[in-house]
Design a protein around this motif. Structure first.
Motif, PDB file in Angstrom:
ATOM      1  N   UNK A 597       0.826  -1.206   0.000  1.00  0.00           N
ATOM      2  CA  UNK A 597       0.000   0.000   0.000  1.00  0.00           C
ATOM      3  C   UNK A 597       0.861   1.258   0.000  1.00  0.00           C
ATOM      4  N   UNK A 598       1.968   1.207  -0.737  1.00  0.00           N
ATOM      5  CA  UNK A 598       2.825   2.367  -0.930  1.00  0.00           C
ATOM      6  C   UNK A 598       2.361   3.085  -2.196  1.00  0.00           C
ATOM      7  N   UNK A 599       2.116   4.371  -2.099  1.00  0.00           N
ATOM      8  CA  UNK A 599       1.541   5.080  -3.234  1.00  0.00           C
ATOM      9  C   UNK A 599       2.495   5.143  -4.420  1.00  0.00           C
ATOM     10  N   UNK A 600       3.789   5.326  -4.152  1.00  0.00           N
ATOM     11  CA  UNK A 600       4.743   5.537  -5.236  1.00  0.00           C
ATOM     12  C   UNK A 600       5.814   4.453  -5.272  1.00  0.00           C
ATOM     13  N   UNK A 601       6.197   4.113  -6.488  1.00  0.00           N
ATOM     14  CA  UNK A 601       7.365   3.295  -6.724  1.00  0.00           C
ATOM     15  C   UNK A 601       8.245   4.001  -7.735  1.00  0.00           C
ATOM     16  N   UNK A 602       9.544   3.961  -7.536  1.00  0.00           N
ATOM     17  CA  UNK A 602      10.490   4.639  -8.427  1.00  0.00           C
ATOM     18  C   UNK A 602      11.397   3.585  -9.025  1.00  0.00           C
ATOM     19  N   UNK A 603      11.232   3.349 -10.323  1.00  0.00           N
ATOM     20  CA  UNK A 603      12.030   2.355 -11.020  1.00  0.00           C
ATOM     21  C   UNK A 603      13.087   3.040 -11.876  1.00  0.00           C
ATOM     22  N   UNK A 604      14.353   2.886 -11.530  1.00  0.00           N
ATOM     23  CA  UNK A 604      15.439   3.615 -12.180  1.00  0.00           C
ATOM     24  C   UNK A 604      16.023   2.755 -13.297  1.00  0.00           C
ATOM     25  N   UNK A 605      16.154   3.346 -14.464  1.00  0.00           N
ATOM     26  CA  UNK A 605      16.702   2.631 -15.607  1.00  0.00           C
ATOM     27  C   UNK A 605      18.228   2.551 -15.504  1.00  0.00           C
TER      28      UNK A 605
END
Length: 774
Positions: A597-605
């Motif tokens: 239930x975490x609003x944001x995910x940051x996927x780094x290329x």
């Protein structure tokens, strides 16, 4: 002490034989199939009655039993009109011939409708009951286990059960309870229990129906019953819920002081008294075993997968003098209710036992005092909750301009575009290099110090690992030097090592406090690859996208599935993942955000970076490609149910120079969006392949991913309206998007592509299972 099970326990309750399986029974679970073979004499009749795809599931189950040496057959009792066929003479003859029965997963209401429509037993029900009373085995998985108790759980998640209570309307939020068949007379049964966080719904159901004891059995695990002697067998274990002595309030907003235990593979229980008997390999926790002395200030979802198991494991390995209890929370955005679950040791009552085989830690945890509280939050309390879940400042709030830089790959082997902007932040003083995540910390630190020197930056190896971090607390000069540094570079490697170094034994180390204080004054933090993941409050610790979609969240990296653990918490904005394109990690990032239930995910290329400021709330992309932002809508999640559904997931790609303010959603584009839009399309297409469904508009595959264009270029909304497996479920005539025909269990029979790595069937050697069979 008398040996258990005794002859009296084995003969009690008529010597009945039951196998209550918690769902997702894997074909290679030799322990459970071995017990079924022993108790049935190797002959069993399979009832796929609960399944929505009974023919396919019956065939799959039959092949699984045959592969374990059974003589088996499938009972033709399923689908519309099943109750009318329950008196068929051929079926009754088949029941009498085999005398042992296995009920598959699906919807337990289908079993009731076929065997006891309107509460009236059919001839098939009477025949099964007679065989069972005569010593036959009755086994069931998932829905086939749920139907054994009376009353029976029909539906509802833990969070909505605690918030809304019992309901009689299937379309309404809350807990659904109905009549079961009563084969298991010792209490209430629930399945997928630890994986789907079902403690809350179990407690509400038990209190509402007057049940004192509950048995929560996890996936790929069984409670084997002979008479009144129970034995836990399988991959995980079983939670034992004891409500004797529990207190509630008039509004049912608190369930205080009940007892929660965890019984592991090999543990036994006397079902007459509820007394556990730990396995012979278990021993007391010794001083050398203690791993935690403080609370992690957890951000985990209280009813998320394995959250309570992980919390209990921390307490089992915790120092009882300093760490006796802990709690986790879950928030219902629709009702504004916050629910907390607290576990506490009770002196001379709680018992913690462990075994340490080569396969990893096994534990038995008995009699933890447990409380569930639900509270409607005012605006002030909601703001306080949000504040508590924000960045861990360790005593000092960072300046707004203090930067955290997350690198998608190692700076030693990356493009210059990735390191140019981050390294420019490090000019003007000594930079501490911490290689604690690496298996070879000194060599890796040396390489990074040399890399910094080539850019005119003075790097200093902090020379701290998990084995030496305790000593830094006594070195005031060293800590003073750390606080004076102008920046820090966390080298990549195993993120778990880094977390266990800086949060040593569950407590913030003196080194971490010194680094946090330097950062608060403006020193930038640069974290590469796995170290970037470690900085978030909730950390992805292991598991592939396939495992995330197939198995969901697991308790640790030793099990199949997505491993999620506590992170360091210096980066508050969301869950971080890296190497996103080459490792195909978008799916696991989405699952992690949804489950926690975490609003944001940051996927780094790869060869890219995220530069965060304003306490992590303003993100700027750098490097070759930038990053993808995953946004979860909590109101559209369906978790802890029989399916995983994450509707309305928003994906946004930010190219080099682009930025976003997470507080208000403001997006600033430095260049055109064509490249970002193309990359987004590639990501979604790859994710659809991984989930086994094509991206084809509103009517795209049911078992997988659908996508539609968002309100601006570079964005897409992607519903995940599917069960875990994301497969065609073994249906005859079904095809994967690549054209492969699925065989038993979803394995590809043929592959028309010559490049299987890019084929959506490439995961199928792991045998995804039909959701209906679970």
């Amino acid at each position: 002490m008398a040996k258990f099970p005794s002859k009296a326990a084995l003969a009690a309750a008529g010597g009945r034989k039951l196998a209550v399986i918690g769902g997702r029974l894997e074909d290679d679970n030799a322990d459970i199939y071995g017990e079924l073979h022993r108790l049935s004499g190797g002959r069993i009749l399979i009832f796929p009655t609960a399944s929505a795809e009974p023919e396919a599931v019956g065939e799959e189950s039959l092949e699984a039993f045959l592969s374990h040496g059974f003589e088996a057959a499938v009972a033709p009792l399923h689908g519309p009109g099943a109750a009318l066929r329950a008196g068929d003479p051929d079926l009754l003859e088949l029941i009498a011939d085999y005398g042992n029965f296995y009920f598959t997963g699906g919807d337990q209401a289908n079993i009731l409708a076929a065997l006891a429509p309107g509460g009236v037993p059919t001839a098939a029900h009477r025949a099964i009951t007679a065989c069972h009373a005569a010593g036959g085995l009755l086994a069931g998985s998932s829905a086939g286990a749920a139907m054994m108790s009376q009353p029976m759980l029909l539906g509802g998640t833990s969070l909505e059960s605690v918030v809304h209570g019992v309901t009689e309307r299937p379309e309404a939020p809350g807990l659904l309870i109905g009549d079961g068949l009563g084969f298991f007379p010792f209490g209430m049964v629930d399945q997928h229990f630890i994986k789907r966080g079902r403690l809350g719904r179990m407690v509400v159901a038990m209190h509402a129906t007057g049940q004192a004891t509950g048995f929560g059995i996890d996936e790929n695990t069984a409670l084997i019953v002979e008479g009144a002697a129970g034995k836990v067998v399988g991959e995980y274990g079983m939670m034992l819920v004891d409500l004797a002595g529990m207190e509630t309030d008039a509004n049912l907003r608190s369930y205080q002081d009940f007892r929660l235990s965890y019984l592991d593979h090999g543990d036994r229980i006397d079902l007459r008294t509820g007394r556990p008997h730990p396995g012979e390999a278990k021993r007391r926790v010794l001083k050398r075993d203690i791993a935690y002395r403080g609370r992690p200030r957890s951000r985990r979802n209280a009813f998320g997968a394995y959250t309570l198991y992980d919390l209990m494991a921390r307490l089992v390995l915790g120092d009882p003098k300093h760490y006796r209890g802990d709690s986790v929370e879950a928030y219902d955005a629709k009702s504004a209710f916050n629910v907390s679950v607290t576990l506490e040791r009770v002196e001379r009552e709680t018992k913690c036992l462990i075994a340490t085989p080569e396969s990893g830690l096994r534990m038995t945890a008995l009699n933890f005092r447990t409380t569930i509280l639900a509270e409607k939050l005012s605006a002030t309390k909601l703001a306080d909750r949000i504040g508590r879940r924000q960045t861990r400042t360790f005593g000092m709030d960072p300046r707004p301009e203090a930067k955290i830089v997350l690198l998608g790959s190692s700076p030693l082997r990356s493009a210059d575009e990735m390191t140019e902007a981050p390294l420019a932040l490090l000019k003007g003083g000594k930079v501490g290099v911490l290689a604690a995540a690496s298996a070879e910390p000194r060599g890796v630190a040396r390489d990074h110090v040399e890399m910094l020197a080539r850019h005119g930056i003075e790097g200093v190896d902090l020379d701290v690992t998990i084995d030496t971090v305790e000593y830094t607390a006594h070195d005031a000069d060293f800590l003073q030097d750390v606080e004076a540094m102008s920046g820090f570079l966390f080298c990549g490697g195993n993120q778990i090592r880094l977390v266990e170094t800086l949060l040593h034994r569950g407590e913030e180390s003196a080194l971490l406090r010194a680094i946090a204080h330097a950062h608060a004054r403006g020193a930038p933090l640069i974290a590469a690859s796995g170290a970037a993941a470690a900085l978030s409050g909730v950390m992805i610790a292991g598991g592939s996208t396939y495992e995330a979609l197939r198995f969901g969240v697991s308790s640790d990296v030793g099990h199949q599935g997505l491993a999620i653990q506590e992170g360091i918490g210096l980066f508050p904005a969301g869950i971080v993942d890296q190497n996103l394109i080459g490792q195909e990690r978008l799916g696991r990032l989405v699952v992690a955000c949804a489950e926690e239930n975490e609003r944001f995910g940051i996927g780094i290329f790869e060869d890219s970076a995220v530069i965060a400021s304003e306490a992590g709330m303003k993100l700027e992309a750098a490097g070759l490609d930038g990053f993808v932002l995953v946004e979860i809508d909590p109101g559209q999640l369906v978790l802890q149910s029989d399916n995983f559904v994450a509707n309305g997931v928003r994906l946004t790609v930010f190219g080099p120079g682009d930025s976003v303010d997470l507080r208000d959603g403001t997006v600033t584009r430095a260049n055109g969006t064509e490249a970002s839009a193309a990359l987004l399309e590639r990501l979604v297409a790859g994710l659809a392949e991984e989930a086994g469904a094509a991206v084809a508009g509103d009517n795209a595959g049911v078992h997988g991913v659908m996508a539609r264009e968002g309100g601006q270029d570079g964005r897409a909304c992607c519903p995940f309206p599917a069960a875990r497996a994301g497969a065609p479920s073994g249906r005859r005539g079904a095809r994967w998007p690549c054209g492969c025909a699925p065989g038993r269990g979803g394995r590809a029979v043929r592959c028309p592509r010559r490049a299987p790595r890019r084929c959506s069937c490439r995961w199928l050697s792991r045998s995804p299972r039909s959701p209906a069979r679970n």
